[in-house]
Design an enzyme around this catalytic site. Structure first.
Site, PDB file in Angstrom:
ATOM      1  N   TRP A 252       0.849  -1.193   0.000  1.00 10.75           N
ATOM      2  CA  TRP A 252       0.000   0.000   0.000  1.00 10.75           C
ATOM      3  C   TRP A 252       0.892   1.254   0.000  1.00 10.75           C
ATOM      4  CZ3 TRP A 252      -2.059   2.640   4.873  1.00 10.75           C
ATOM      5  CH2 TRP A 252      -2.953   3.666   4.531  1.00 10.75           C
TER       6      TRP A 252
ATOM      7  N   LYS B  72     -13.389   0.321   6.233  1.00  7.17           N
ATOM      8  CA  LYS B  72     -14.084  -0.306   5.103  1.00  7.17           C
ATOM      9  C   LYS B  72     -15.216  -1.215   5.577  1.00  7.17           C
ATOM     10  CE  LYS B  72     -10.092   1.109   3.566  1.00  7.17           C
ATOM     11  NZ  LYS B  72      -9.559   1.949   2.553  1.00  7.17           N
TER      12      LYS B  72
ATOM     13  N   ASP C 115      -1.212  -6.143   8.873  1.00 10.06           N
ATOM     14  CA  ASP C 115      -2.151  -5.045   8.622  1.00 10.06           C
ATOM     15  C   ASP C 115      -3.426  -5.671   8.048  1.00 10.06           C
ATOM     16  OD1 ASP C 115      -3.454  -2.708   8.034  1.00 10.06           O
ATOM     17  OD2 ASP C 115      -2.114  -2.092   6.411  1.00 10.06           O
TER      18      ASP C 115
ATOM     19  N   ALA D 262      -7.023  -4.479   7.042  1.00 10.85           N
ATOM     20  CA  ALA D 262      -7.903  -3.318   6.874  1.00 10.85           C
ATOM     21  C   ALA D 262      -9.207  -3.682   6.167  1.00 10.85           C
ATOM     22  CB  ALA D 262      -7.171  -2.225   6.095  1.00 10.85           C
TER      23      ALA D 262
HETATM   24  C1  LMR Z   1      -6.668   3.104  -0.557  1.00 12.85           C
HETATM   25  O1  LMR Z   1      -5.702   2.343  -0.603  1.00 12.85           O
HETATM   26  O2  LMR Z   1      -7.159   3.620  -1.569  1.00 12.85           O
HETATM   27  C2  LMR Z   1      -7.328   3.383   0.763  1.00 12.85           C
HETATM   28  O3  LMR Z   1      -6.736   2.638   1.767  1.00 12.85           O
HETATM   29  C3  LMR Z   1      -7.416   4.831   1.071  1.00 12.85           C
HETATM   30  C4  LMR Z   1      -6.107   5.469   1.444  1.00 12.85           C
HETATM   31  O4  LMR Z   1      -6.050   6.119   2.489  1.00 12.85           O
HETATM   32  O5  LMR Z   1      -5.134   5.337   0.709  1.00 12.85           O
END
Ligand code: LMR
Length: 397
Positions: A130, A246, A211, A213
């Site tokens: 991420w 989410k 993690d 989420a």
């Molecule tokens: C994403 O990956 O789009 C979400 O987790 C929102 C973010 O804060 O990046």
């Protein structure tokens, strides 16, 4: 002081969200930021959340401070949601949970906590991961190293390469894993792979940092937590960052949790005291509203049931969209990986130039990496997106 500062480029995900908002085309499609959308393209407040908010409004009696750990009831219930009610780590008193400002707050406080454990801690992160993981962890001055995760050709987990790379990690190093619904790829570890990585972590004395989420948006609440549950049972120490953004749709309420699994209750108490002191010196205490809503839902059988059914429907919708998209793209190539992957995201595996054409000519927004938010599609937009994709792929063949 300020005159020496340069303007930074926008965050890749939040910047795209802004560009999309400013696009005046009526047929634009947002597959960028990871928020769940319904068939109408809205991100509604979940019914159980609405009811819990209403009850809170009627029953809340104070706004007095709650403390750095947040709400005790929320912390307990989140521990049970992550681990399942009868998990041995809960029974053995090895689990401590604190409420945090979203999953980001949990990740950053975990990083600050790791720095207290060992100032030169190395964290291994998947390639790709991420976009905000590295700023959140690196911002706490931890050393970041990467392990291969995604085979670019097949868009599936390159597990052998991942394991071979992690053999280089040293005792005390931390391995960041995605509990489910890998962001950005949607390629998840299966049960055997979780078992193998648990063996490796145990043998080498590494510390897993998971993690999670998207619990409930991959397969279901239990299966999505299989890795967390296995590691918490088998290993002396595990760190888990979780988010209610989410699965409860509480994005802007910033509701998350950080769970420390410790070797025993006494070590858990000492570790938590350090964590709470770090929290106090960063933001003092988390905001209350989102966690109060979650606590009420998890603690009220009819709200819990309503929440679970709505979450299941969201999950099924994502799975259906995955199947439909992979089928609609079949004439342009093998996109069957989209159906095999889980959660909100998949890469389309197209070039940045093709991503740009889709954005500029067709008003279809995705990250430059070609990550799309599957939950941003609908019965109306899926044909538009797949037609545009087929055209763009055909054009550059
Ligand atoms: C994403 O990956 O789009 C979400 O987790 C929102 C973010 O804060 O990046």
């Amino acid at each position: 002081m300020f005159e020496q500062l340069k303007t930074l480029p926008q965050d890749p995900i939040l910047g795209l969200m802004k560009t999309f908002r400013e696009d005046t085309r009526s047929n634009k499609v947002d597959l960028g930021v990871g928020v769940y959308r319904d068939e109408a393209g809205n991100t509604p407040i979940m019914a159980a959340v609405q009811q819990a908010q209403q009850r809170l409004l009627e029953t809340e009696t104070t706004k007095a401070y709650i403390g750095p750990a947040g709400a005790e009831g929320f912390n307990q219930l989140i521990g049970q949601l992550l681990l399942g009610g009868n998990h041995p780590a809960l029974k053995d008193g090895r689990v401590n949970v604190v409420q945090t400002p979203g999953g980001c707050g949990a990740l950053r406080m975990a990083a600050e906590f790791l720095k207290l454990c060992k100032p030169d801690t190395t964290v291994w992160v998947s390639t790709p991961t991420w976009a905000n993981h590295i700023p959140l962890l690196g911002g706490a001055n931890l050393n970041i190293r990467e392990y291969p995760y995604l085979d670019k050709a097949t868009l599936s987990v390159e597990f052998d390469a991942m394991m071979a790379c992690l053999e280089q990690a040293e005792a005390g190093d931390v391995v960041l894993l995605h509990g489910c619904c890998h962001n950005p790829s949607g390629a998840d570890l299966d049960a055997d792979q979780w078992a193998a990585i648990t063996d490796l972590v145990e043998r080498k004395g590494l510390l897993p940092f998971i993690d999670i989420a998207y619990q409930g948006l991959g397969e279901n609440l239990d299966q999505d937590a299989q890795g967390v549950r296995l590691m918490a049972e088998r290993l002396p120490e595990v760190i888990v960052a979780s988010s209610c953004s989410k699965n409860f749709g509480l994005y802007r309420e910033r509701t998350g949790a950080l769970m420390l699994i410790s070797a025993n209750a006494q070590q858990g108490q000492a570790a938590t005291s350090q964590l709470l002191s770090a929290i106090r010196s960063h933001y003092s205490m988390p905001p209350s509203h989102g966690a109060a809503v979650v606590e009420m839902i998890l603690d009220t059988p009819e709200l819990m049931q309503a929440w679970q059914s709505e979450l299941e429907a969201m999950c099924v919708r994502i799975l259906d969209l995955r199947a439909a998209l992979s089928q609609a793209l079949a004439p342009a190539g093998d996109f069957s990986f989209i159906e095999r992957q889980r959660g909100m995201f998949s890469f389309l595996g197209i070039t940045p130039q093709q991503v740009q054409i889709l954005r500029e000519e067709f008003g279809i927004y995705m990250l430059d990496s070609s990550r799309i938010n599957i939950a941003g599609l609908s019965a109306d937009t899926l044909p538009l997106v797949s037609e545009a994709m087929r055209e763009v792929l055909g054009r550059t063949e």
